[in-house]
Design an enzyme around this catalytic site. Structure first.
Site: not given
Length: 300
Positions: A102, A105, A127, A164
């Site tokens: 993404d 992360h 996630d 998340g």
């Protein structure tokens, strides 16, 4: 807080199964034996949420662990003196590297480098939490409140830990391609690699005998259409009983317990239609239960 995997807990979890996959921290007491017990029971074991050293992680992979959960996240960071689980996973042939692509992360440059140098071993994952596909705001993450700002979810606000992601897999594929990864390899990392890891030869590929679960991307690699098990959900699907869309805004499901043979007049079990629902509109006039199973509406 991590809980040491005692033999009793492991056996109780296996007995309560089926269990497809577990993530554990190799540095915990009893972890090595737990890996072996899970593997013997056919459970896929991943290393993650861990402060394990390089050697401890290598021990878990030697015992049968085959995945690292969320590479470069929620475990000891890679350091030139103590490389930790990330380098242990990279160095162990056959270990699949889960990657949250993404750009938050994992930096886009690391995403591209990992996919480029470990082709066929990277599984793109999301996630994702409740805010995926939604806007900024406050969301529940178990007992915690996750605050989403600019698409990034954190506990307690802008300075809190990442909670998340809001990632969807089409975005992960777009990021991979933007970093120079061939489209076929990026798509395989989001489909075939994780399917093979789970032993699902019927998923993640277009082949005879595989499920026809397909996602059609447009020229910009955005989702244009979804086909699920030979079904094409969307506004063009009509309720076969009503001749229009059902009230549930999805594929209508005609419930029909029987149909007539076209020639002999004998009753037989209704065949599955091409949409996969039991029964069909034609030939069901004498069936008593002709209702759309989604909206429960009977035909006129």
């Amino acid at each position: 807080m991590l809980r040491a995997p005692s033999a009793e807990d492991v056996d109780r979890l296996i007995a309560a199964g089926p269990v497809a996959m577990v993530t554990l921290a190799p540095e915990l007491p009893g972890a090595a034996e737990a890996v072996r017990r899970f593997v013997e029971a056919g459970v896929l074991v991943a290393v993650g949420h861990s402060d394990a050293t390089y050697d401890q992680a290598l021990g878990a992979f030697a015992a049968g662990a085959r995945v690292v959960t969320h590479l470069h996240n929620a475990h000891r960071p890679l350091h030139h003196r103590e490389p930790g689980p990330a380098q242990a996973a990279i160095d162990t042939p056959g270990v699949v590297l889960e990657l949250i692509a993404d750009g938050v992360h994992v930096h886009p440059a690391v995403v591209g480098d990992t996919l480029r140098t470990r082709a066929g071993r990277v599984a793109l994952v999301t996630d994702a939490m409740a805010a995926a596909g939604a806007g900024d705001g406050d969301y529940r993450l178990g007992p915690l409140t996750a605050v989403v700002r600019d698409g990034v979810a954190r506990i307690g606000g802008a300075d809190g830990p990442i909670a998340g992601s809001t990632l969807t897999l089409d975005r992960a594929v777009r990021l991979a391609v933007a970093r120079g990864i061939p489209l076929a390899e990026a798509v395989a990392a989001a489909s075939r690699v994780p399917a093979d890891l789970l032993g699902r030869a019927d998923l993640g590929r277009i082949a005879p005998g595989a499920r026809a679960d397909l996602v059609v991307l447009d020229a910009d690699l955005a989702v244009a259409r979804v086909m699920r098990a030979r079904t094409r959900p969307g506004p063009d699907i009509r309720c076969p009983a009503l001749g229009r869309r059902c009230r549930q805004e999805g594929p209508a499901r005609l419930r029909c317990s029987r149909s007539r043979s076209s020639r002999r007049g004998t009753r037989r079990a209704a065949p599955r239609s091409r949409r996969g629902w039991r029964g069909r509109a034609a030939g069901c006039a004498r069936a008593r239960r002709r209702r759309c199973r989604a909206c429960r509406t009977a035909p006129p």
